[in-house]
Write a protein that holds these residues in place. Structure first.
Motif, mmCIF file in Angstrom:
data_model
loop_
_atom_site.group_PDB
_atom_site.id
_atom_site.type_symbol
_atom_site.label_atom_id
_atom_site.label_comp_id
_atom_site.label_asym_id
_atom_site.label_seq_id
_atom_site.Cartn_x
_atom_site.Cartn_y
_atom_site.Cartn_z
ATOM 1 N N GLY A 180 -0.528 12.253 -11.919
ATOM 2 C CA GLY A 180 -1.434 11.750 -12.935
ATOM 3 C C GLY A 180 -2.567 12.716 -13.217
ATOM 4 N N SER A 181 -3.124 12.631 -14.413
ATOM 5 C CA SER A 181 -4.198 13.546 -14.801
ATOM 6 C C SER A 181 -5.433 13.349 -13.938
ATOM 7 N N THR A 182 -5.734 12.107 -13.553
ATOM 8 C CA THR A 182 -6.890 11.860 -12.691
ATOM 9 C C THR A 182 -6.662 12.502 -11.328
ATOM 10 N N THR A 183 -5.487 12.311 -10.762
ATOM 11 C CA THR A 183 -5.169 12.895 -9.452
ATOM 12 C C THR A 183 -5.237 14.411 -9.509
ATOM 13 N N SER A 184 -4.661 14.984 -10.544
ATOM 14 C CA SER A 184 -4.677 16.436 -10.703
ATOM 15 C C SER A 184 -6.109 16.957 -10.791
ATOM 16 N N TYR A 185 -6.944 16.286 -11.567
ATOM 17 C CA TYR A 185 -8.343 16.686 -11.728
ATOM 18 C C TYR A 185 -9.083 16.610 -10.388
ATOM 19 N N VAL A 186 -8.921 15.497 -9.693
ATOM 20 C CA VAL A 186 -9.611 15.311 -8.407
ATOM 21 C C VAL A 186 -9.158 16.363 -7.406
ATOM 22 N N MET A 187 -7.867 16.617 -7.352
ATOM 23 C CA MET A 187 -7.349 17.610 -6.404
ATOM 24 C C MET A 187 -7.925 18.999 -6.661
ATOM 25 N N SER A 188 -8.131 19.340 -7.912
ATOM 26 C CA SER A 188 -8.617 20.681 -8.227
ATOM 27 C C SER A 188 -10.137 20.813 -8.154
ATOM 28 N N ARG A 189 -10.876 19.697 -8.205
ATOM 29 C CA ARG A 189 -12.335 19.807 -8.273
ATOM 30 C C ARG A 189 -13.100 19.185 -7.098
ATOM 31 N N ALA A 190 -12.434 18.418 -6.281
ATOM 32 C CA ALA A 190 -13.138 17.781 -5.154
ATOM 33 C C ALA A 190 -13.596 18.839 -4.158
ATOM 34 N N THR A 191 -14.731 18.579 -3.533
ATOM 35 C CA THR A 191 -15.274 19.501 -2.537
ATOM 36 C C THR A 191 -14.789 19.169 -1.127
ATOM 37 N N CYS A 192 -13.993 18.112 -1.008
ATOM 38 C CA CYS A 192 -13.410 17.740 0.283
ATOM 39 C C CYS A 192 -11.893 17.730 0.164
ATOM 40 N N ASN A 193 -11.223 17.430 1.246
ATOM 41 C CA ASN A 193 -9.762 17.344 1.218
ATOM 42 C C ASN A 193 -9.323 16.132 0.403
ATOM 43 N N VAL A 194 -8.161 16.272 -0.224
ATOM 44 C CA VAL A 194 -7.578 15.184 -1.008
ATOM 45 C C VAL A 194 -6.149 14.978 -0.531
ATOM 46 N N LEU A 195 -5.822 13.723 -0.233
ATOM 47 C CA LEU A 195 -4.467 13.386 0.186
ATOM 48 C C LEU A 195 -3.847 12.530 -0.909
ATOM 49 N N MET A 196 -2.756 13.044 -1.492
ATOM 50 C CA MET A 196 -2.070 12.360 -2.576
ATOM 51 C C MET A 196 -0.885 11.607 -1.987
#
Length: 155
Positions: free
Chosen positions: A137-153
């Motif tokens: 999803g576009s939201t997931t993609s955005y968060v994964m690329s811009r978050a300053t912490c780890n992201v688990l999808m």
């Protein structure tokens, strides 16, 4: 690296679950609970509602009515989520917060994580919108690329 074993110290004290009541989001919450059990983490369940005003032509009377209505919806949703989530046996034993906000979801998730010292964001690969089970999803993609912490999808 030689003969030394690679060791990584991971601590997830604060876990943010981006939640939209989709099946992937529900799986993400379950996964976050298992991580919280392992690491003694605090979970924040965040549901972000897109402001109705983003879709309206400015008209003072109409906007006021829609905003008032959305505030009621936001409060009702928060109470429903709290009754579902916080009344569980798991929540009685563990630290979980439920937060409902009005904003653009992708920006809100990233900003909330940054401003609240979140160590890990857990979210579904896709949400209620978009092409399910085909693309991230576009939201997931955005968060994964811009978050300053780890992201688990979670799929």
């Amino acid at each position: 690296m030689g003969k030394e074993a690679f060791k990584m110290s991971v601590e997830f004290k604060k876990i943010l679950v981006a939640f939209d009541e989709s099946e992937p989001a529900k799986r993400a919450f379950e996964y976050a609970k298992s991580l919280a059990d392992k690491y003694g983490s605090h979970i924040t369940l965040l549901q972000v509602l897109i402001p109705v005003t983003d879709y309206l032509i400015p008209d003072a009377f109409v906007l006021r009515d829609f905003v008032d209505g959305q505030i009621e919806i936001e409060e009702k949703l928060r109470k429903e989520l709290e009754s579902k989530i916080l009344q569980s046996d798991y929540a009685r034993k563990n630290a979980i917060d439920v937060i409902v906000m009005r904003d653009t979801p992708k920006n809100c998730i990233v900003d909330f994580a940054k401003n609240n010292g979140i160590d890990l964001i857990v979210m579904g690969a896709t949400g209620k919108h978009g092409v399910q089970k085909v693309f991230i999803g576009s939201t997931t993609s955005y968060v994964m690329s811009r978050a300053t912490c780890n992201v688990l999808m979670i799929k």
